[in-house]
Structures are given as C-alpha cells and as structure tokens.
Design a protein around this motif. Structure first.
Motif, PDB file in Angstrom:
ATOM      1  N   PRO A 113       2.543 -16.909  -4.346  1.00  0.00           N
ATOM      2  CA  PRO A 113       1.287 -16.167  -4.100  1.00  0.00           C
ATOM      3  C   PRO A 113       0.283 -16.555  -5.183  1.00  0.00           C
ATOM      4  O   PRO A 113       0.070 -15.817  -6.149  1.00  0.00           O
ATOM      5  CB  PRO A 113       1.728 -14.700  -4.206  1.00  0.00           C
TER       6      PRO A 113
ATOM      7  N   ALA B  67      17.381 -19.514  -7.709  1.00  0.00           N
ATOM      8  CA  ALA B  67      17.887 -19.280  -9.076  1.00  0.00           C
ATOM      9  C   ALA B  67      19.140 -20.115  -9.320  1.00  0.00           C
ATOM     10  O   ALA B  67      19.256 -20.822 -10.326  1.00  0.00           O
ATOM     11  CB  ALA B  67      18.178 -17.796  -9.283  1.00  0.00           C
TER      12      ALA B  67
ATOM     13  N   ASP C 148      28.447 -20.239  -1.722  1.00  0.00           N
ATOM     14  CA  ASP C 148      27.458 -19.427  -0.991  1.00  0.00           C
ATOM     15  C   ASP C 148      28.032 -18.930   0.337  1.00  0.00           C
ATOM     16  O   ASP C 148      28.746 -19.659   1.024  1.00  0.00           O
ATOM     17  CB  ASP C 148      26.178 -20.229  -0.729  1.00  0.00           C
TER      18      ASP C 148
ATOM     19  N   LEU D 188      17.129 -17.411   0.499  1.00  0.00           N
ATOM     20  CA  LEU D 188      15.990 -16.921   1.287  1.00  0.00           C
ATOM     21  C   LEU D 188      14.991 -18.027   1.616  1.00  0.00           C
ATOM     22  O   LEU D 188      14.164 -17.875   2.509  1.00  0.00           O
ATOM     23  CB  LEU D 188      15.285 -15.776   0.556  1.00  0.00           C
TER      24      LEU D 188
ATOM     25  N   PHE E 268      31.270 -19.331   2.051  1.00  0.00           N
ATOM     26  CA  PHE E 268      32.263 -19.039   1.031  1.00  0.00           C
ATOM     27  C   PHE E 268      31.800 -17.813   0.246  1.00  0.00           C
ATOM     28  O   PHE E 268      31.078 -17.913  -0.750  1.00  0.00           O
ATOM     29  CB  PHE E 268      32.379 -20.262   0.108  1.00  0.00           C
TER      30      PHE E 268
ATOM     31  N   ALA F  96      21.049 -14.252 -12.857  1.00  0.00           N
ATOM     32  CA  ALA F  96      19.639 -14.679 -12.759  1.00  0.00           C
ATOM     33  C   ALA F  96      19.078 -14.390 -11.378  1.00  0.00           C
ATOM     34  O   ALA F  96      19.825 -14.250 -10.410  1.00  0.00           O
ATOM     35  CB  ALA F  96      19.552 -16.186 -13.028  1.00  0.00           C
TER      36      ALA F  96
ATOM     37  N   ASP G 155      16.812 -12.538  -8.264  1.00  0.00           N
ATOM     38  CA  ASP G 155      16.579 -11.202  -7.708  1.00  0.00           C
ATOM     39  C   ASP G 155      17.670 -10.199  -8.070  1.00  0.00           C
ATOM     40  O   ASP G 155      17.397  -9.003  -8.175  1.00  0.00           O
ATOM     41  CB  ASP G 155      16.489 -11.292  -6.171  1.00  0.00           C
TER      42      ASP G 155
END
Ligand SMILES: Cc1cc2nc3c(=O)[nH]c(=O)nc-3n(C[C@H](O)[C@H](O)[C@H](O)COP(=O)(O)OP(=O)(O)OC[C@H]3O[C@@H](n4cnc5c(N)ncnc54)[C@H](O)[C@@H]3O)c2cc1C
Ligand code: SF4
Length: 479
Positions: free
Chosen positions: A99, A158, A177, A185, A218, A440, A442
């Motif tokens: 942004p 991150a 992941d 995201l 995973f 690290a 969010d």
C-alpha cells in the motif's frame, strides 16, 4: 500516449479473462513494453534526490529508493536491480502490492508539495521484471555448504525471505508448508488481478534451484510433531501466518451462501491457477449474477469486493460500521473499487441474516460515530429504529484474522504466546521462549503486510545465524 497505443492498452485491459491469443496481443505487448519503459524512466527522473529521503525512511525495508530511481533514470537497470535486491527479496511483488500510499509514496516530498508522487512501486516492479526478462536474476550459488540445518515452518513471504538469506550464507534449509503450493497468502489470499501468480512461482522456483528443499502438503503438528522437527534441525523459524477468521455471531449465521473471505478468495485464486474447483464450477463460490454483500472495510474486504466484480456479480455492496475517513482499508483500493461499481454503505452494520435455507437478505442497521475509545478511534453506535433490509444471494465475511492456537496445534504448551494468540518473541533477537526457535511475520505481528513479513524474515536471519555460529563454536570446543 498515441491513439494507437491507447487502443492496444484498452484491448489488453478490457479482456483479461477472455483474451484471445492473436497478433494484436503481440503488437500490444511490444508497444506496451516500450510505453512502460518510457514511463519508468520518466517517473525515475522526477525524483528530486532530496536530502532527507522520507520515502526510504517509511519503507519497512528501508529500500535505497533515491539511488535506484537515479540508476533507472540513467538507464542503468542491472545496477538498479542489484540495489533493489540488496534490501528486498521480492521487489516486483512489493512494487505490485504494497500500500504505497501509506508507505513510500505517501511520504514522497514531491507528493507532499502537491505535484503527485513519484510512482516508486511501479518503478520497483519495472526494474525487477526487466531483470527477470534479461536473465539477470540467478539462483544462489553458495561457496561452501555449512553442515547445519534450519527448518522453516511456513512458505509465506516471512519464511521465504528468511530461507533465502540463510541459504546465501550456506545453511541447509527445508521449508514445511501445509498448502500444496508455496507462497502463503501471496498465492491463495491476494487475488490474481492484484498479483500475477507466476511472479510468486518464479520466486519459489528460484529458491528450489538454489538448493532450498520444500515440503508441501506438510502440516507441522499433523505430519510431523514440532518436537521431532526441533530434533531434526539446528534451528527453527515459525512463520505460519494468521488464519483463524473472526466471526460475527448473528441470527441466521448458519444459512447457506455465507462464507468466510479466505474460502471465497482461495477458490477464485485456485481457479486462476488452473485447478479444478468443484464449488466454484457449480456456482456455490462464484458471485456471477448474484447480489453480493461483503462485510468489513479492511484490505481483505476490498479484495473480496473487487473479486466479486470480476466474477460479474449482479451487484456488490460493502458494509462498514465506520465512515470513509475511518476505514482501515487503503484509500486507493476504495477508490479503485468505487470506480469498478462497488457500493460502499458507510456507517452500517449487519444485525441479522434472513432466509429460509439460504441467505436472501441482510438486516442492516445504521450507525453513528460516538466518543473515541481507548484506541483513539471513534466508537460506532447503532441508531435506534434505523434497520433496513438489503437483498443478498451471497454474503462474504471479511472481518479479519486471528492466530490459530499454535501451542495446541504443535502440542507444545510451553511455547509462549500473547493474549491475542501471537507468538511472543524477544524483540531484539526474534527468538521465542524455546531455545533455537525463532518466529517472524503475521504470527508475531498479527495480520500485517507482505513487506513487513519480508523485513521480519530478514531480521530473523541475522539472529538465527548468530545462534548457529555460537552452537557450532560450542560443539567444536566440546569435541
Ligand atoms: C486477502 C488478503 C489480501 C492481502 N493483500 C495484501 C496486499 O495487497 N499487500 C500486502 O502487503 N499485504 C496483503 N495482505 C497481507 C499479507 O498477505 C500478509 O501480511 C503476509 O502474507 C504475511 O506473511 P507470512 O509469511 O507471515 O504468512 P503467510 O503468507 O500467511 O504464510 C504462512 C504460511 O504458513 C503455512 N502454515 C500455517 N500453519 C502451518 C503448519 N502448521 N504447518 C505448515 N505450514 C503452515 C501456511 O500454509 C502459509 O503458506 C493480504 C492478506 C489477505 C488475507
Ligand atoms: S517495498 Fe513497498 S514500501 Fe518499500 S519501496 Fe517498495 S513499494 Fe515502497
């Protein structure tokens, strides 16, 4: 722009989904590339190279913006790309989706003087896209592999930034992941009209070619226990993001066709990636021809309204309980959405979902802003007897996200978390209360931005490396 260029730009913009591969597209691309190149040079040369670079100060990565603008203005694009990459692992991605009006561009001195900002994000994207095209971006070549490994949980920005930086130093890295694709995201949250997914795939492929191992599908806590993972690696980074949708407990909440935002956006992104998505193909998660109501005025809400527009919804309305000035979403996104035909119903709150088996309307009440609360924001209060019904075939709840219960999911009750469920870290080292476990993005900050996740991932690298060096020294002394 000449009439001819304008015609081609229109061809390119009007039909993103139905674009026919014909000669016109090739012609368009060539002319468009020239146009963008000229635009980027023009924009770069507008930078006044002011003494105090407020843009750089307000970029979370402190990108050396004035210097890469100068290089771009002089046509020294390879150097500009190298400089951009020295502080940012994904400049083209940040250039597309930061942004900027709240960060670099919002603080540009030329903007403050009323002459319109230098379009920093667009130039950053241009410099890096051009570097990809020219083949200047190469996989990491390490001089010597270090016999220590790091397990990264989460392949969002991150985790990816931290993995890349550690790999540059020679560590063995495995990223775990739970999604089938890496990117977090960037892949399944942010809509593809804002971020082309091939740009994310290009980045993750580069990391694979750099020797970083990816284990997809995973889920840590299910496929492997957290304790086992800690034994397997010398250090761990938790970068799992925040995914628990905030709920509104209203009468009628269980009616059909009321969805959380991520369900709606993931289906749309999967479709864009070419997956077969049954619940989209059968119309359930597709807003086409539907009166669509989105609840929530944050960035996720903006992505939902603009996705619904692109799916040819009959109407798209966004309910937000405060007014335009107090909306958390980017002002630029709101403007974009309005231009696309979205109706914002300011100072409004849903009170009840109405329907027999599926939603047919939302009972909405009008709000007014009262006194400021402890956060300093004016509190919305309902206006008595102001209710009205709003037709709805589909409702999407975009009320934000909270962290999942990680100590429970990881079966690690000792992992220290805050009241809101984010992981507690030592702010200097980014280490959690568990030795050798860092966190690290969010999952530490709460829902935030890609550029902050990259910053956190890079900061964590420095501490992880220090930790690993100390660990190695200790074991060498002991031997
Ligand atoms: C709809 C939407 C739109 C957004 N738009 C923008 C935007 O335009 N600009 C911007 O700057 N930011 C935007 N954001 C915010 C931005 O996407 C996030 O701040 C950023 O992605 C956070 O990065 P992260 O790496 O911390 O987490 P994530 O990107 O969430 O990645 C976390 C990863 O961890 C994985 N994971 C979770 N639990 C486990 C487990 N137990 N085992 C294994 N893997 C696990 C997940 O599958 C995921 O891949 C948006 C967010 C949303 C939801
Ligand atoms: S990373 Fe984001 S804030 Fe920083 S210069 Fe690029 S677009 Fe601006």
């Amino acid at each position: 722009m000449t009439d001819k260029m304008l015609k081609f730009v229109k061809v390119g913009l009007e039909t993103p989904n139905k674009r026919k591969v014909d000669k016109r597209v090739d012609d368009f691309k060539e002319i468009y590339d020239q146009f963008i190149h000229k635009k980027a040079e023009e924009q770069s040369s507008r930078c006044s190279q002011c003494g105090v670079p407020f843009c750089q100060i307000h970029c979370p990565l402190h990108n050396n913006i004035p210097d890469w603008l100068k290089l771009a203005a002089e046509g020294r694009l390879q150097e500009a790309s190298e400089l951009a990459h020295s502080t940012n692992n994904m400049p083209e991605i940040c250039g597309s989706i930061c942004p900027q009006d709240r960060l670099c561009e919002g603080n540009c001195v030329i903007e403050k003087a009323g002459h319109g900002t230098v379009t920093i994000g667009a130039v950053e994207k241009y410099i890096t896209d051009n570097a990809w095209q020219k083949g200047w971006i190469k996989p990491i070549k390490i001089l010597k592999e270090i016999n220590q490994s790091v397990g990264v949980i989460g392949a969002g920005p991150a985790g990816l930034a931290c993995a890349e930086e550690l790999r540059k130093s020679g560590y063995k890295i495995t990223i775990y992941d739970r999604y089938d694709r890496p990117g977090g995201l960037l892949i399944y949250g942010i809509p593809n009209f804002k971020l082309e997914k091939f740009t994310v795939e290009r980045r993750t492929n580069l990391l694979k070619e750099s020797g970083i191992k990816f284990k997809q599908d995973f889920e840590v806590g299910r496929k492997i226990s957290f304790e086992e993972l800690r034994k397997k690696h010398d250090a761990i980074l938790i970068a799992t993001g925040v995914y628990k949708p905030r709920e509104i407990e209203l009468p009628g909440f269980d009616l059909k066709n009321i969805f959380p935002a991520m369900k709606f956006l993931t289906a749309s992104n999967r479709k864009g990636l070419g997956d077969k998505v049954e619940n989209f193909d059968n119309g359930i998660l597709n807003a086409e021809n539907k009166d669509t109501v989105i609840i929530g005025g944050g960035d996720t809400g903006m992505d939902c309204v603009r996705t619904a527009v692109r799916q040819n919804a009959k109407s798209v309305k966004c309910l937000y309980r405060r007014d335009r000035e107090n909306m958390p979403g980017s002002a630029r996104e709101v403007r974009n959405a309005e231009e696309e035909g979205v109706e914002f119903v300011w100072l409004s709150n849903p009170k009840k979902f109405i329907g027999t088996s599926q939603i047919s309307s939302v009972l909405v009440e009008r709000m007014k802003l009262g006194k400021a609360d402890s956060s300093g924001r004016k509190k919305p209060e309902p206006i008595p007897n102001s209710e009205f019904e709003m037709k709805a075939d589909m409702v999407i709840k975009a009320l934000g996200f909270d962290p999942e219960d990680l100590p429970k999911l990881f079966n690690s009750p000792d992992l220290s978390i805050s009241k809101s469920g984010t992981i507690k870290i030592n702010l200097r080292t980014m280490e959690t209360n568990l030795p050798g476990v860092f966190a690290a993005g969010d999952i530490v900050r709460g829902a935030s931005l890609v550029v902050w996740a990259i910053r956190d991932g890079r900061d964590a690298t420095v501490s992880i490396q220090k930790y690993l060096e100390q660990k190695l020294n200790k074991s060498e002394k002991a031997a």
